[in-house]
Each structure stands twice: as structure tokens, then as C-alpha cells.
Write an enzyme that holds these catalytic residues in place. Structure first.
Site, short mmCIF file in Angstrom:
data_model
loop_
_atom_site.label_atom_id
_atom_site.label_comp_id
_atom_site.label_asym_id
_atom_site.label_seq_id
_atom_site.Cartn_x
_atom_site.Cartn_y
_atom_site.Cartn_z
N CYS A 2 0.56 -1.27 0.11
CA CYS A 2 0.05 0.25 0.13
C CYS A 2 0.60 1.16 0.14
O CYS A 2 1.95 0.80 0.37
CB CYS A 2 -0.61 -0.04 1.40
N ARG A 27 5.43 0.49 -6.03
CA ARG A 27 4.91 -0.64 -5.48
C ARG A 27 4.09 -1.98 -4.82
O ARG A 27 3.84 -2.89 -4.52
CB ARG A 27 4.19 0.38 -3.96
N TRP A 74 -2.91 -2.34 -1.47
CA TRP A 74 -3.24 -3.93 -2.17
C TRP A 74 -3.51 -4.63 -1.12
O TRP A 74 -3.52 -4.70 0.51
CB TRP A 74 -1.51 -4.18 -2.21
N ASN A 98 -1.24 1.92 6.33
CA ASN A 98 -0.71 0.05 5.41
C ASN A 98 -0.19 -0.35 6.23
O ASN A 98 0.82 -0.32 7.28
CB ASN A 98 0.62 1.12 4.77
N GLY A 99 -0.29 -2.05 6.22
CA GLY A 99 0.27 -2.84 6.93
C GLY A 99 -1.29 -3.54 7.47
O GLY A 99 -1.83 -4.14 7.37
N GLU A 484 22.31 -19.28 4.91
CA GLU A 484 21.48 -18.19 4.44
C GLU A 484 22.87 -17.20 4.99
O GLU A 484 24.01 -16.04 4.52
CB GLU A 484 20.61 -17.82 4.41
N LYS A 488 25.73 -15.20 3.16
CA LYS A 488 25.06 -13.30 3.23
C LYS A 488 26.85 -12.44 3.82
O LYS A 488 27.48 -11.97 3.52
CB LYS A 488 24.42 -12.43 4.64
N GLU A 491 29.81 -13.19 1.12
CA GLU A 491 29.88 -12.66 0.08
C GLU A 491 30.02 -10.87 0.27
O GLU A 491 30.49 -9.80 -0.45
CB GLU A 491 27.79 -12.58 -1.29
N HIS A 507 32.02 -34.69 12.40
CA HIS A 507 33.07 -34.79 11.46
C HIS A 507 33.93 -34.29 10.74
O HIS A 507 33.87 -35.09 9.29
CB HIS A 507 31.18 -35.52 10.53
N LYS A 607 23.48 -8.36 -10.08
CA LYS A 607 22.71 -8.69 -9.08
C LYS A 607 21.40 -10.52 -9.40
O LYS A 607 21.03 -10.82 -9.00
CB LYS A 607 21.23 -7.56 -9.14
C1 G6P Z 1 22.86 -13.50 -7.91
C2 G6P Z 1 22.76 -12.58 -6.44
C3 G6P Z 1 22.28 -13.48 -5.48
C4 G6P Z 1 20.79 -14.28 -6.43
C5 G6P Z 1 21.19 -14.94 -7.00
C6 G6P Z 1 20.14 -15.83 -7.16
O1 G6P Z 1 24.59 -14.54 -7.13
O2 G6P Z 1 23.96 -11.86 -6.05
O3 G6P Z 1 21.94 -12.44 -4.55
O4 G6P Z 1 20.36 -15.01 -5.24
O5 G6P Z 1 21.62 -14.60 -7.51
O6 G6P Z 1 19.46 -14.54 -7.81
P1 G6P Z 1 17.43 -14.95 -8.76
O7 G6P Z 1 16.91 -13.48 -9.49
O8 G6P Z 1 17.69 -15.74 -9.20
O9 G6P Z 1 16.78 -14.61 -6.94
#
Ligand code: G6P
Length: 612
Positions: A2, A27, A74, A98-99, A484, A488, A491, A507, A607
Site C-alpha cells: 500500500c 509498490r 494492496w 498500510n500494514g 544463508e 551473506k 559475499e 565429523h 544482481k
Molecule cells: C546472484 C545474486 C544473489 C541471488 C542469485 C539468484 O548471485 O547475487 O543474491 O540470490 O543471483 O538470483 P535470482 O534473481 O535468481 O534470485
């Protein structure tokens, strides 16, 4: 998501509000509305669908008035039809919101008992009636709005306007952002600075928990304790762009903070909060709906963070729906010559919807005659267009290369799908469905609470900076979450980080542990907490520095001597992976910021990876 706009102005505001709402179109929304006050009379125009429909209403029946609020909605509670569109009225009170207001059912029941009549299915309408009730009890408009806000639970942003005062908008933020714009004898309010760019670039952002009294020449902001606070006015630089960083230093942290809001919106697409049922909205071929009861296998393919969302959902699909899941990174899957089951579903998860390897995996499944489903953030993307069933995440544009809000939105869709699959396959009964849906509805509020731990997490992050290696440990859904976390950290900060299933530590990886090794352990106090803690103690005995992410029960059992503890709120098990993502993201973010790396565009990364 929203969008909210408000103007306390000196010229007719309805056209200006529509212009500002257009800037919030990105949005996503499915109805819109605007209300103004003119000579003590509150009036509104609302329309289903796009803003052109609202514009047509206004052309044939204009609204005058120099104060107004507007909204793009939304749908969350109630269908996207005109009666549910905002602004909502209660006599002389207008509200846009919103929310999600979590306790709206209880508030609605009380208001109905007091004789208030509801004309919509929204959670928002309770706010209008609560304010009206305050006015009837003799409170001033400001106080009536404030007491109403104090009764609300959830993550929300809202604006309230009164027919009795054409120089007043009350705004409140508990989660989703709100920007206040300063003009010449005019004041503005918007969900972001982009909406206000045509009017001003002088912006004050409300902080979480703030509420504000906005008048043409005056702004008063109060914090949660009711104290007047001053929030810095800043010049918005990026407001000519479609998205900007708001008052954040990087897109990544802005996107981390958007999570309560976008998780709420994403869930609303797959959950009927009124009926407390899963209601999957498939944006694919509606003639050909997905029937989980007919599936004998699910294979999930994705890359990077999206792969880890898929991996985590394996636990959910197998536990809640008894549906066996295969999960692969796309670059392996595409060449693996996987035999696919005739009654199987191939699910592809991708923020961009354009990742080359994921797309190649999809082509392989397509050629094998599989049913194809997609979870994507970009609805027009190739992966979405090539799939039979499409379940979008409503994360909004994600600019930071390291995925944050797209990940938690993917998890939100996957949790909804897994519960929906469990219901369809007869493994979840009505009462269990209600309980799980109630838990999902609370996710935005918990996420919002966890954002308040940022300063503490920042301090812990400094202890990771400049380390050579970091280990992440978890069991069950916390294992992919540990992966993950490690992804994170590496990277963003270029520190070598690895994740292990906590039970696997002995192990091999335990050989790496010494006094120099920080170990992040993700362990809410769940069924297997004890097991994870035993693994943690094996590490502590070898001098490893532990950062434990747990809840108050877990913290009490472990004791603060053995580990530095991030104490999360206690919450239902199904939503822990979504909410526990936030400290993990903040830990990586602050480590990287402390080390001075390029957080939004880490070296060598892209990205959207459209090459093999
Ligand atoms: C790249 C990005 C990651 C992402 C991956 C998959 O490596 O740096 O952040 O998770 O691609 O991208 P996607 O658009 O398919 O989720």
C-alpha cells in the site's frame, strides 16, 4: 504494498495527491482512493483497479479542499473492491493505512458491541471507529487519534484526518516507513520521499513507534513514551529516481528494514487473514490450478539465496504436507539428467526471474512435460512467463546485490504453499491451519521487534570483522538459514564463512575450531534445541567464540557466560526461519560496513546473473 499520501496545503490537493500516488505505483496496488475536507465536510472518491479509474471518478465528480489523504491499496483483509478501498470513514474521521493490524478482530468485536457499524472487511476500518469513539468520549482529535494508535498491535503506518480541523493530519509509524515533507506553508506525508519529490526534497522520516501532528506550518513528533522528539530534517537526493535510500546509508539496510512491510504484503497474497485460511493467489494460468493432492514429488531449482529459501522449504513441505522434495542448485540440476516423476511439480525460485541457470533448469523440465511453477519477484520475468503457476513475492524492487527482503518474502510464499499443500493433502486439519495462519499473521510484528536489536547486533558484528573464518551452525530449518548467514557474510565482508548442520560438526569441521574461530549458532528453543546446544558446547570446550541467536528460554538455559547471545522474541516455530533471517542479515551487514566493503555492490557479484 500500500502507499500513503497526505497534504495539508494551500491549494486544491486532490490532483496533487493523485500525482503523488502515481509515484507509489511501483509498490503494486489494486484499488485507490482520496479524501479531502472542504468547509467542514469530509468527502472521498475511491475506485477499484488502477489510478486512471480514480482519476476518471475525480474528473466527473471533483473533490475540492486544501487538505487531503490518499491511498493505493494492496488487498490484505478483504477483496480489492471499492468498499474496501481507503480512505475509511467513521463520521468525521478519515483513515488511510498500510500494514496489518493483528488485533483487529478483537477490536472490531468490541466496537460492534458499542454500536459501531462496519462497511468494509478491512482491518483499517477499526482505526477510524476507534478514533471516532475517542472523539465521542470528549477527546481532542489529536488525543483521539493517539489513544486509537495505542490500542493497535501489528506493523503499520497510518494517517488520520478530521472534518473538524482542516489544518491537521495525525500520522503514525509502527513498522512501515513514513516520510514527512516540508513545503512553503504546506506539509506533506508519504510512504517514501519518491512520492513527495514533486513538492519538496526536505524530508523528515518518522522513526519506528513515532506519531506526529502535522499542520501547514508546524510539525510535532512524539516517540513511543509520548515525549516530543526532534527528528532530523534532511535533503532527499535520490527522490527523482523511482527508489531511493530514504534515511538509510545503504540500500541493503533499507531493504532489511522494509521486511515487516513486504512480508506482510506477500503473506496477504496467500493467506485470508479474515477467514484464517490459506488462500493461494496464483498469477499463472488460472484455468489450470495447482492441485497439491495430485503431486507425488516436488523438485525445487534455484541459485544463490533463492536456492537456500528452497532448501529451507524442503523441511516445511515434507513436515506439513508429507510431500517429498528434491532440491538442487540450478547449475547442477540442468546437467544432472534428473528423472522426473510424471505427477511431479517443478518449482523455480528466483528474485529476478531471469537467472540463466534457473531458466535452463526450467527448460529441461518443460521438455520433460513437467508442470512448472515459479516464485519470482519480477512478475513480467521470463521464468514467470514460462511457468504454469506463478506465485509472486511482493518485495518491491530489491537494489542491494545481496538478497534480503526477497529471501524472507520467498520464505513467506513457501510457508504458505507448504501449509496450503498440507491442507489439500489432508495432513493439516482446520484447527491446525488456523493456528499456523495466525502465526504467519504475526510475522511482520516479530520482524519489526527484531529490527530494534540492530545496535546490539552491530556491536557483535564488530567482533566478527577482520576474522579469517566464521562457522555457522543450525539444525532443521536453521541449517539452511545458517547457510544463508554464511553466504551473506562472505559475499559482503569477504570473510570465509561456512555453514554446517550442527550434528555434522564432529565429523570434520570441529578440527577447525580454536580461540580465533567465531561460531554463529542459530537455535530457537524448539524440539531440537538441546541437541544443538550439545553441539555448541563441543565448540565452547575447544575455545570457540560463540554468538548464539535464540529466544529468552534458550538464553536462560544456556547462560550468558558460554556465548554472546542475541535474544529474539519467543514466537511460533513455523515463522522462526523468516524472523531469524533478520539478525543474520544485520550481522553480515554491520560486519561489512565496519570493514568498509562496498555493501550494496560487493566485488565480483551481480544482481541478476543472466549468463551461465
Ligand atoms: C546472484 C545474486 C544473489 C541471488 C542469485 C539468484 O548471485 O547475487 O543474491 O540470490 O543471483 O538470483 P535470482 O534473481 O535468481 O534470485
Amino acid at each position: 504494498m500500500c502507499g500513503i499520501v497526505g497534504i495539508v496545503g494551500t491549494r486544491p490537493v486532490a490532483p496533487l495527491i493523485v500525482d503523488a500516488l502515481k509515484r507509489l505505483e511501483y509498490r503494486g496496488y489494486d484499488s485507490a482512493g482520496v479524501a479531502t475536507v472542504e468547509q467542514g465536510v469530509l468527502d472521498r472518491r475511491r475506485a477499484e483497479g488502477k489510478l486512471v479509474n480514480l482519476q476518471e471518478r475525480l474528473d466527473s465528480s471533483p473533490l475540492s479542499g486544501t487538505i487531503g489523504i490518499g491511498h493505493t491499496r494492496w488487498a490484505t483483509h478483504g477483496a480489492p473492491i471499492e468498499v474496501n478501498a481507503h480512505p475509511h470513514f467513521s463520521s468525521g474521521v478519515a483513515v488511510v493505512h498500510n500494514g496489518i493490524i493483528e488485533n483487529f478482530r478483537e477490536l472490531r468485536k468490541n466496537l460492534e458491541a458499542d454500536g459501531f457499524e462496519f462497511s468494509s472487511q478491512t482491518d483499517t476500518e477499526v482505526v477510524a471507529h476507534l478514533v471516532e469513539k475517542g472523539l465521542r468520549d470528549g477527546l481532542s482529535p489529536e488525543d483521539a487519534a493517539h489513544q486509537a494508535i495505542q490500542q493497535l498491535r501489528g506493523a503499520f503506518a497510518l494517517a488520520v484526518m478530521f472534518d473538524s480541523d482542516d489544518n491537521l493530519i495525525v500520522a503514525a509509524r509502527s513498522g512501515p516507513p513514513l516520510a514527512i515533507g516540508h513545503g512553503e506553508g504546506e506539509m506533506y506525508l508519504g510512504s517514501d520521499a519518491v512520492a513527495l519529490a514533486p513538492f519538496t526534497n526536505r524530508i523528515t522520516y518518522l522513526e519506528d513507534g513515532d506519531w506526529a501532528i502535522i499542520r501547514r506550518n508546524d510539525l510535532a513528533i512524539f516517540d513511543t513514551s509520548g515525549q516530543t522528539v526532534s527528528r532530523q530534517q534532511q535533503t532527499s537526493v535520490g527522490s527523482a529516481l523511482m527508489v531511493d535510500k530514504g534515511n538509510h546509508r545503504h540500500f541493503m539496510i533499507k531493504e532489511i528494514y522494509e521486511q515487516p512491510e513486504v512480508i506482510g504484503h506477500t503473506l496477504a497474497n496467500y493467506v485470508d487473514f479474515n477467514a484464517e485460511k490459506i488462500a493461494l493467489r496464483d498469477m499463472g494460468d488460472t484455468q489450470n490450478p495447482l492441485e497439491f493432492s495430485k503431486l507425488d514429488r516436488l523438485n525445487i531449482t534455484a541459485c544463490g539465496t533463492a536456492y537456500l529459501a528452497g532448501y529451507l522449504s524442503k523441511y516445511w513441505f515434507e513436515r506439513y504436507a508429507r510431500l517429498p522434495v528434491d532440491i538442487d542448485v540450478a547449475s547442477e540440476f540442468r546437467y544432472r539428467e534428473v528423472p522426473l516423476s510424471e505427477n511431479g511439480l517443478s518449482l523455480f525460485i528466483s528474485q529476478s526471474g531471469e537467472t540463466a541457470d534457473t531458466l535452463a533448469g526450467l527448460k529441461y523440465c518443460e521438455e520433460s512435460g513437467q508442470r512448472l511453477a515459479a516464485i519470482v519477484n519480477v512478475r513480467e520475468s521470463t521464468i514467470a512467463r514460462s511457468s504454469h503457476n506463478v506465485f509472486p513475492t511482493l518485495a518491491g524492487p530489491e537494489i542491494g546485490v545481496a538478497s534480503t527482503k526477497a529471501f524472507t518474502c520467498q520464505l513467506s510464499v513457501l510457508a504458505s504453499l507448504a501449509i496450503g499443500a498440507g491442507v489439500q493433502r489432508g495432513h493439516i486439519d482446520e484447527a491446525q491451519e488456523k493456528e499456523l495462519v495466525r502465526a504467519l499473521a504475526e510475522t511482520p510484528r516479530y520482524a519489526n521487534e527484531v529490527l530494534k536489536l540492530e545496535d546490539e547486533i552491530k556491536e557483535l558484528a564488530h567482533s566478527l570483522a577482520n576474522k579469517e573464518h566464521v562457522l555457522y551452525l543450525g539444525r532443521d530449518t536453521n541449517y539452511p538459514l545458517a547457510m544463508e548467514g554464511a553466504l551473506k557474510l562472505k559475499e559482503l565482508s569477504y570473510i570465509h564463512a561456512e555453514a554446517y548442520a550442527a550434528g555434522e560438526l564432529k565429523h570434520g569441521p570441529i578440527a577447525l575450531v580454536d580461540e580465533e574461530m567465531p561460531i554463529v549458532v542459530i537455535a530457537p528453543h524448539d524440539r531440537i534445541f538441546e541437541k544443538t546446544v550439545s553441539n555448541m558446547q563441543e565448540v565452547a570446550a575447544r575455545g570457540g567464540n560463540i554468538i548464539l541467536i535464540t529466544d529468552p528460554k534458550g538464553a536462560a538455559e544456556v547462560g550468558m557466560d558460554e556465548a554472546k547471545v542475541i535474544v529474539m522474541p519467543e514466537m511460533p516455530e513455523i515463522i522462526t526461519p523468516i524472523v531469524y533471517s533478520l539478525p543474520i542479515q544485520m550481522l553480515a551487514y554491520h560486519t561489512a560496513v565496519h570493514m568498509g566493503t562496498d555493501v550494496d555492490q560487493p566485488r565480483n557479484l551481480a544482481k541478476s546473473v543472466t549468463v551461465e
